[in-house]
Design a protein around this motif. Sequence first.
Motif, PDB file in Angstrom:
ATOM      1  N   VAL A 140      30.119  22.698 -20.543  1.00  0.00           N
ATOM      2  CA  VAL A 140      31.466  22.494 -20.041  1.00  0.00           C
ATOM      3  C   VAL A 140      31.397  22.562 -18.517  1.00  0.00           C
ATOM      4  O   VAL A 140      30.876  23.529 -17.956  1.00  0.00           O
ATOM      5  N   GLU A 141      31.894  21.531 -17.848  1.00  0.00           N
ATOM      6  CA  GLU A 141      31.952  21.528 -16.387  1.00  0.00           C
ATOM      7  C   GLU A 141      33.379  21.183 -15.963  1.00  0.00           C
ATOM      8  O   GLU A 141      33.900  20.132 -16.331  1.00  0.00           O
ATOM      9  N   ILE A 142      33.973  22.088 -15.195  1.00  0.00           N
ATOM     10  CA  ILE A 142      35.392  21.963 -14.858  1.00  0.00           C
ATOM     11  C   ILE A 142      35.561  21.980 -13.341  1.00  0.00           C
ATOM     12  O   ILE A 142      35.151  22.934 -12.673  1.00  0.00           O
ATOM     13  N   PRO A 143      36.151  20.941 -12.749  1.00  0.00           N
ATOM     14  CA  PRO A 143      36.425  20.935 -11.307  1.00  0.00           C
ATOM     15  C   PRO A 143      37.601  21.856 -11.000  1.00  0.00           C
ATOM     16  O   PRO A 143      38.760  21.449 -11.030  1.00  0.00           O
ATOM     17  N   ALA A 144      37.298  23.114 -10.723  1.00  0.00           N
ATOM     18  CA  ALA A 144      38.336  24.141 -10.613  1.00  0.00           C
ATOM     19  C   ALA A 144      38.658  24.531  -9.187  1.00  0.00           C
ATOM     20  O   ALA A 144      39.680  25.179  -8.939  1.00  0.00           O
ATOM     21  N   TYR A 145      37.792  24.168  -8.238  1.00  0.00           N
ATOM     22  CA  TYR A 145      38.001  24.558  -6.838  1.00  0.00           C
ATOM     23  C   TYR A 145      37.868  23.313  -5.973  1.00  0.00           C
ATOM     24  O   TYR A 145      36.789  22.714  -5.887  1.00  0.00           O
ATOM     25  N   SER A 204      42.448  26.742  -0.816  1.00  0.00           N
ATOM     26  CA  SER A 204      42.026  25.592  -1.618  1.00  0.00           C
ATOM     27  C   SER A 204      43.234  24.813  -2.119  1.00  0.00           C
ATOM     28  O   SER A 204      44.376  25.266  -2.023  1.00  0.00           O
ATOM     29  N   ALA A 205      42.978  23.640  -2.671  1.00  0.00           N
ATOM     30  CA  ALA A 205      44.047  22.789  -3.185  1.00  0.00           C
ATOM     31  C   ALA A 205      44.180  23.006  -4.688  1.00  0.00           C
ATOM     32  O   ALA A 205      43.220  22.776  -5.431  1.00  0.00           O
ATOM     33  N   PRO A 206      45.331  23.443  -5.180  1.00  0.00           N
ATOM     34  CA  PRO A 206      45.501  23.569  -6.633  1.00  0.00           C
ATOM     35  C   PRO A 206      45.277  22.237  -7.329  1.00  0.00           C
ATOM     36  O   PRO A 206      45.658  21.182  -6.817  1.00  0.00           O
ATOM     37  N   ILE A 207      44.633  22.272  -8.475  1.00  0.00           N
ATOM     38  CA  ILE A 207      44.397  21.041  -9.221  1.00  0.00           C
ATOM     39  C   ILE A 207      45.733  20.482  -9.708  1.00  0.00           C
ATOM     40  O   ILE A 207      46.696  21.213  -9.904  1.00  0.00           O
ATOM     41  N   SER A 208      45.786  19.179  -9.913  1.00  0.00           N
ATOM     42  CA  SER A 208      47.018  18.530 -10.352  1.00  0.00           C
ATOM     43  C   SER A 208      47.291  18.853 -11.817  1.00  0.00           C
ATOM     44  O   SER A 208      46.416  19.311 -12.556  1.00  0.00           O
ATOM     45  N   ASP A 209      48.516  18.593 -12.246  1.00  0.00           N
ATOM     46  CA  ASP A 209      48.880  18.844 -13.643  1.00  0.00           C
ATOM     47  C   ASP A 209      48.048  17.993 -14.596  1.00  0.00           C
ATOM     48  O   ASP A 209      47.661  18.453 -15.675  1.00  0.00           O
ATOM     49  N   SER A 210      47.752  16.759 -14.204  1.00  0.00           N
ATOM     50  CA  SER A 210      46.968  15.889 -15.083  1.00  0.00           C
ATOM     51  C   SER A 210      45.535  16.389 -15.218  1.00  0.00           C
ATOM     52  O   SER A 210      44.953  16.364 -16.308  1.00  0.00           O
ATOM     53  N   LEU A 211      44.965  16.885 -14.124  1.00  0.00           N
ATOM     54  CA  LEU A 211      43.618  17.439 -14.199  1.00  0.00           C
ATOM     55  C   LEU A 211      43.625  18.756 -14.965  1.00  0.00           C
ATOM     56  O   LEU A 211      42.694  19.044 -15.727  1.00  0.00           O
ATOM     57  N   ARG A 212      44.679  19.551 -14.795  1.00  0.00           N
ATOM     58  CA  ARG A 212      44.777  20.805 -15.545  1.00  0.00           C
ATOM     59  C   ARG A 212      44.794  20.550 -17.053  1.00  0.00           C
ATOM     60  O   ARG A 212      44.193  21.306 -17.831  1.00  0.00           O
ATOM     61  N   GLU A 213      45.473  19.501 -17.473  1.00  0.00           N
ATOM     62  CA  GLU A 213      45.525  19.183 -18.899  1.00  0.00           C
ATOM     63  C   GLU A 213      44.121  18.907 -19.445  1.00  0.00           C
ATOM     64  O   GLU A 213      43.749  19.399 -20.520  1.00  0.00           O
ATOM     65  N   LYS A 214      43.327  18.137 -18.699  1.00  0.00           N
ATOM     66  CA  LYS A 214      41.952  17.850 -19.120  1.00  0.00           C
ATOM     67  C   LYS A 214      41.108  19.124 -19.098  1.00  0.00           C
ATOM     68  O   LYS A 214      40.303  19.376 -20.009  1.00  0.00           O
ATOM     69  N   ALA A 215      41.288  19.928 -18.040  1.00  0.00           N
ATOM     70  CA  ALA A 215      40.500  21.155 -17.903  1.00  0.00           C
ATOM     71  C   ALA A 215      40.816  22.137 -19.016  1.00  0.00           C
ATOM     72  O   ALA A 215      39.910  22.772 -19.575  1.00  0.00           O
TER      73      ALA A 215
END
Length: 367
Positions: free
Chosen positions: A121-126, A348-359
């Motif tokens: 699992v690889e998640i772009p979190a930061y 840092s920049a909070p991830i977008s809602d669409s990216l959060r859904e995938k994450a």
Amino acid sequence: MKFSSTMKAAAVGGAALLILTGCATNEAAPETGGETTPSSLSGTLAGAGASSQDAAQQQGWIAGFQTANADVTINYDPSGSGAGRESFQQGAVAFAGSDRAFKADEITAGPFDACTTSDIVEIPAYISPIALVFNVDGVDNLNLDAATIAKIFTGEITKWNDPAIAEANADATLPDQAIVPVHRSDKSGTTGNFTEYLAAAAPEAWTAGSVEEWPAEITGGEAAQGTSGLVEAVKGGVGTIGYADASKADGLGTVSVKVGEKYVPFTPEAAAAIVDASPLEEGRGANDLAIELDRTSTEDGVYPLVLVSYLVGCEKYEDPANAELVKAYFEYIVSADGQEAAAKAAGSAPISDSLREKASAAVAAIS
């Protein structure tokens, strides 16, 4: 692909880092405010990797998660992306932070000793801009294009009053002073992102490609260990310039990067904009969210010199205790509360809602 029993045995040392008692199954992501159900999670979780994430990890995510889960201790060693990935592969830590995703051939080669399969699992979190920081007396801000940046770091441009710099900075008083470029001495995802930008945006001036270890053929300047070491070298030098996570840029001069016909300063919003404008890499597993950044974008408001730092874990762990704590911790990190905690701690920049859904879907697959 299932690992052999010999490889599984290697995971025992890594599993020993995690001592867990009385854990609840399917623990919900912790909340940072309001009334919450007392957590039954306990134990010690070890991670290592990207130094760029350190402020977010220590002052944001770890602090928030441990507040909600008082019996959990999380240790994160900012040893650098390369060292973190190696520690994770060896099963010495349960998760890694990395300023780049694993390459497809690296995943195929393995091994991942804490995992039961090669699915990770690889998640772009930061998400954070990489700031070009410099120390030139009397100069706080500069405009630079990609080719000029590349020529500074290869040693082709050697003076701060070089015409290529002066023409883009008519209002600055530039000294007849030597430029001292500072690069990372360790294997670094920040270096990988920086050189990937130069290779894409200035291929004629930067021919060394995208590399995590500074090219041996480029011998000028200075080298420093880790993000903090590089920033200290720039601060302590004269006429120095380097590249670092923007959270460490305070007190130094900074560069606005040319995008299209405009010079764009780094901001969390501009960094998030380039991520949302870029696709996921093809050919990855369903829970491997590696992003193919568009470093040559000319869209308004994007900052292409950006660092996307990943959380890396197993899709299926050898030790269920590892799975439980990693899953709960990752759930918190990608939540709105977790992203806000990182933004406050590290800018840092909070991830977008669409990216959060995938994450969130990727985290849910951890077991």
